[in-house]
Design an enzyme around this catalytic site. Structure first.
Site, PDB file in Angstrom:
ATOM      1  N   ARG A  35      -4.989   4.848  -3.075  1.00 36.18           N
ATOM      2  CA  ARG A  35      -5.118   4.527  -1.648  1.00 36.18           C
ATOM      3  C   ARG A  35      -6.235   5.332  -0.972  1.00 36.18           C
ATOM      4  NH1 ARG A  35      -0.747   2.221   1.278  1.00 36.18           N
ATOM      5  NH2 ARG A  35       0.216   0.688  -0.069  1.00 36.18           N
ATOM      6  N   ARG A  39      -6.188   4.553   5.849  1.00 39.61           N
ATOM      7  CA  ARG A  39      -6.141   4.933   7.268  1.00 39.61           C
ATOM      8  C   ARG A  39      -6.409   6.396   7.573  1.00 39.61           C
ATOM      9  NH1 ARG A  39      -0.652   1.623   7.849  1.00 39.61           N
ATOM     10  NH2 ARG A  39      -0.465   2.806   5.922  1.00 39.61           N
ATOM     11  N   ARG A  48     -10.710  -1.387  10.746  1.00 37.23           N
ATOM     12  CA  ARG A  48      -9.420  -2.037  10.978  1.00 37.23           C
ATOM     13  C   ARG A  48      -9.153  -2.298  12.459  1.00 37.23           C
ATOM     14  NH1 ARG A  48      -6.051  -3.765  10.487  1.00 37.23           N
ATOM     15  NH2 ARG A  48      -4.121  -2.828   9.773  1.00 37.23           N
ATOM     16  N   ASP A  84      -4.954  -5.719  -2.318  1.00 38.43           N
ATOM     17  CA  ASP A  84      -3.546  -5.341  -2.277  1.00 38.43           C
ATOM     18  C   ASP A  84      -2.814  -6.022  -3.420  1.00 38.43           C
ATOM     19  OD1 ASP A  84      -1.644  -3.843  -0.227  1.00 38.43           O
ATOM     20  OD2 ASP A  84      -0.546  -5.504  -1.120  1.00 38.43           O
ATOM     21  N   TYR A 160       8.909  -7.550  -4.103  1.00 38.23           N
ATOM     22  CA  TYR A 160       8.431  -8.067  -2.816  1.00 38.23           C
ATOM     23  C   TYR A 160       8.650  -9.572  -2.712  1.00 38.23           C
ATOM     24  CZ  TYR A 160       6.300  -3.568  -1.911  1.00 38.23           C
ATOM     25  OH  TYR A 160       6.105  -2.240  -1.680  1.00 38.23           O
TER      26      TYR A 160
HETATM   27  O1  CP3 Z   1      -6.185   2.506  -3.687  1.00 38.66           O
HETATM   28  C1  CP3 Z   1      -6.953   1.914  -2.887  1.00 38.66           C
HETATM   29  O2  CP3 Z   1      -7.646   2.527  -2.045  1.00 38.66           O
HETATM   30  C2  CP3 Z   1      -7.128   0.426  -3.034  1.00 38.66           C
HETATM   31  C3  CP3 Z   1      -6.372  -0.367  -2.136  1.00 38.66           C
HETATM   32  C4  CP3 Z   1      -4.858  -0.552  -2.278  1.00 38.66           C
HETATM   33  C5  CP3 Z   1      -4.055  -0.918  -1.173  1.00 38.66           C
HETATM   34  N1  CP3 Z   1      -2.808  -1.184  -1.612  1.00 38.66           N
HETATM   35  C6  CP3 Z   1      -4.539  -1.018   0.204  1.00 38.66           C
HETATM   36  C7  CP3 Z   1      -3.566  -1.005   1.301  1.00 38.66           C
HETATM   37  C8  CP3 Z   1      -4.017  -0.528  -3.394  1.00 38.66           C
HETATM   38  C9  CP3 Z   1      -4.336  -0.146  -4.827  1.00 38.66           C
HETATM   39  C10 CP3 Z   1      -2.725  -0.944  -2.954  1.00 38.66           C
HETATM   40  C11 CP3 Z   1      -1.573  -1.102  -3.867  1.00 38.66           C
HETATM   41  C12 CP3 Z   1      -0.268  -1.410  -3.297  1.00 38.66           C
HETATM   42  N2  CP3 Z   1       0.017  -2.234  -2.241  1.00 38.66           N
HETATM   43  C13 CP3 Z   1       0.971  -0.971  -3.837  1.00 38.66           C
HETATM   44  C14 CP3 Z   1       1.127  -0.107  -5.065  1.00 38.66           C
HETATM   45  C15 CP3 Z   1       0.852   1.327  -4.801  1.00 38.66           C
HETATM   46  C16 CP3 Z   1       1.768   1.971  -3.784  1.00 38.66           C
HETATM   47  O3  CP3 Z   1       1.241   2.429  -2.773  1.00 38.66           O
HETATM   48  O4  CP3 Z   1       2.971   2.031  -4.025  1.00 38.66           O
HETATM   49  C17 CP3 Z   1       2.000  -1.504  -3.043  1.00 38.66           C
HETATM   50  C18 CP3 Z   1       3.484  -1.280  -3.244  1.00 38.66           C
HETATM   51  C19 CP3 Z   1       1.386  -2.301  -2.042  1.00 38.66           C
HETATM   52  C20 CP3 Z   1       2.064  -3.120  -1.003  1.00 38.66           C
HETATM   53  C21 CP3 Z   1       1.725  -2.633   0.349  1.00 38.66           C
HETATM   54  N3  CP3 Z   1       0.515  -2.851   0.979  1.00 38.66           N
HETATM   55  C22 CP3 Z   1       2.555  -1.915   1.236  1.00 38.66           C
HETATM   56  C23 CP3 Z   1       3.974  -1.442   0.916  1.00 38.66           C
HETATM   57  C24 CP3 Z   1       1.818  -1.705   2.396  1.00 38.66           C
HETATM   58  C25 CP3 Z   1       2.335  -1.108   3.678  1.00 38.66           C
HETATM   59  C26 CP3 Z   1       2.476   0.357   3.591  1.00 38.66           C
HETATM   60  C27 CP3 Z   1       1.299   1.014   4.226  1.00 38.66           C
HETATM   61  O5  CP3 Z   1       0.820   2.017   3.675  1.00 38.66           O
HETATM   62  O6  CP3 Z   1       0.883   0.545   5.288  1.00 38.66           O
HETATM   63  C28 CP3 Z   1       0.526  -2.262   2.201  1.00 38.66           C
HETATM   64  C29 CP3 Z   1      -0.600  -2.231   3.135  1.00 38.66           C
HETATM   65  C30 CP3 Z   1      -1.847  -1.538   2.625  1.00 38.66           C
HETATM   66  N4  CP3 Z   1      -2.415  -1.748   1.410  1.00 38.66           N
HETATM   67  C31 CP3 Z   1      -2.652  -0.616   3.360  1.00 38.66           C
HETATM   68  C32 CP3 Z   1      -3.730  -0.298   2.539  1.00 38.66           C
HETATM   69  C33 CP3 Z   1      -4.899   0.591   2.871  1.00 38.66           C
HETATM   70  C34 CP3 Z   1      -2.426  -0.171   4.782  1.00 38.66           C
HETATM   71  C35 CP3 Z   1      -2.666  -1.347   5.677  1.00 38.66           C
HETATM   72  C36 CP3 Z   1      -3.530  -1.059   6.878  1.00 38.66           C
HETATM   73  O7  CP3 Z   1      -4.732  -0.756   6.765  1.00 38.66           O
HETATM   74  O8  CP3 Z   1      -3.003  -1.211   7.985  1.00 38.66           O
END
Ligand code: CP3
Length: 360
Positions: A35, A39, A48, A84, A160
């Site tokens: 990640r 943010r 964003r 994602d 999910y």
């Molecule tokens: O690693 C990176 O920088 C690449 C991008 C990446 C994102 N999600 C961007 C993201 C990766 C590799 C993921 C994987 C992901 N997504 C997982 C597996 C890893 C983990 O964190 O457990 C899961 C379970 C998801 C599903 C997901 N996407 C959730 C549960 C959420 C909400 C939680 C949160 O942190 O907001 C997201 C949204 C998400 N995916 C964000 C980002 C940067 C935040 C959204 C935003 O910018 O508002």
């Protein structure tokens, strides 16, 4: 990006990364953060502010820009493409919303006809924005920086797709496989069949390695993990045929080892609950390890960040180790603390062993 003295050991980032995946001992270990595009970075928040999350994922110009932000600002050793794990769920035919409250799939998979309706999509026509973003990132960083692709592991994606969102306990998905094990197996198999071409498209676009995220496998007991989750992961990894190294991320999974070690992955990425040296002793030198600093450590204080990062970097003596966090970086992490983690990890030095002399 110019190499700084802290990172320059005469081996470029891509070679370092690929050699770490093969279990080699390196003069320094590669460092990146799950990640890392997100943010905690003001430049990410700025994008964003004007673009929805899924819009960023689906617009190559924006996805490329945010993927590169942590590389420019922190000099991380790998660039993961911004996307994602839920993107393929949408491409398989489910409605997807990704708002501030996290993911929401308003029409979840609950029955055999729901599973039958899911598509095995063509990644270039349905999710072409992703390989396109990868091609542009690869072009931008050049041949010396590894670009990483990824997908959700079938069990985690199924959580999910069945629950509709992350829920404590995962009662709906567990009840699904208890009542209808064959239908649930068909769902995991379908996800695996869709994921192989999805990852192959990322590999064709130029990624150096791929990571499978199995964030929720720790919810399963060992029997159910081996019965349901593991075969679907094995199906993906064998389907890729060794084209690039595969990193398999699991969380809270200590009770599942060594079943996880049978996944076929080159690298296991683990969280802070596991001790890396113990894990190496348990699994042997053939499986490389990634991890495993607790992301909460990055809240400081500074001396603690350095101490934990140095100790984690030293745990495997530079052998078959990619330094990372144990889960994604947290939203309110100070950028300077993220930098401290990266730079401290990159400054750790190890005695290089001639490749021929290394036990494989
Ligand atoms: O690693 C990176 O920088 C690449 C991008 C990446 C994102 N999600 C961007 C993201 C990766 C590799 C993921 C994987 C992901 N997504 C997982 C597996 C890893 C983990 O964190 O457990 C899961 C379970 C998801 C599903 C997901 N996407 C959730 C549960 C959420 C909400 C939680 C949160 O942190 O907001 C997201 C949204 C998400 N995916 C964000 C980002 C940067 C935040 C959204 C935003 O910018 O508002």
């Amino acid at each position: 990006m110019a190499e700084t003295s802290a990172v320059d050991v005469g081996v470029n980032r891509k070679e370092l990364f690929l050699r770490a995946c093969c279990g080699e001992t390196l003069p320094r270990i590669p460092v990146w953060m799950m990640r890392q595009a997100g943010r905690y970075l003001p430049e990410y928040r700025e994008i964003r502010a004007n673009h929805a999350f899924l819009e960023v994922c689906k617009t190559p110009d924006l996805a490329v820009e945010v993927s590169l932000q942590p590389f420019r600002r922190l000099g991380v050793d790998a660039v993961i493409v911004f996307s994602d794990i839920l993107i393929p769920a949408e491409a398989m035919g489910l409605k997807l919303e990704l708002g501030d409250a996290g993911p929401n799939l308003p029409e979840p998979v609950r029955t055999a006809p729901d599973v039958a309706k899911l598509n095995i999509f063509d990644p270039e026509s349905s999710t072409g924005f992703l390989p396109e973003a990868i091609r542009r990132i690869v072009r931008s960083v050049g041949p010396t920086v590894p670009v990483l692709g990824f997908a959700g592991a079938p069990w985690t994606l199924a959580c999910y797709m069945v629950e509709g969102k992350a829920k404590e306990g995962f009662a709906t998905v567990k009840s699904f496989f208890a009542h209808e094990p064959e239908t649930f197996r068909a769902l995991l198999h379908k996800i695996a069949r869709a994921t192989v071409p999805y990852l192959k498209a990322q590999i064709a676009a130029g990624v150096a390695a791929v990571q499978l995220f199995d964030t929720w496998c720790g919810e399963l007991n060992r029997h159910d993990y081996e019965e349901f989750a593991l075969p679907a992961v094995q199906e993906i990894i064998s389907g890729l045929g060794g084209a690039v190294p595969v990193i398999y991320y699991t969380k809270a999974s200590q009770h599942l080892l060594p079943a996880i070690a049978k996944s076929g992955a080159n690298v296991l990425s683990v969280d802070w609950r596991l001790d890396l040296a113990d894990l190496r002793a348990q699994l042997g030198p053939k499986i490389a390890l990634q991890g495993n600093v607790d992301p909460a450590v990055l809240f400081g204080p500074a001396n603690k960040i350095q101490e934990v990062t140095r100790a984690t970097a030293a745990a495997l003596g530079g052998k078959g180790h990619i330094l990372n966090l144990g889960h994604g970086i947290l939203q309110h992490t100070p950028v300077e603390h993220a930098r401290m983690f990266i730079e401290t990890g990159q400054a750790a030095r190890f005695a290089e062993v001639a490749p021929a002399a290394q036990a494989r």
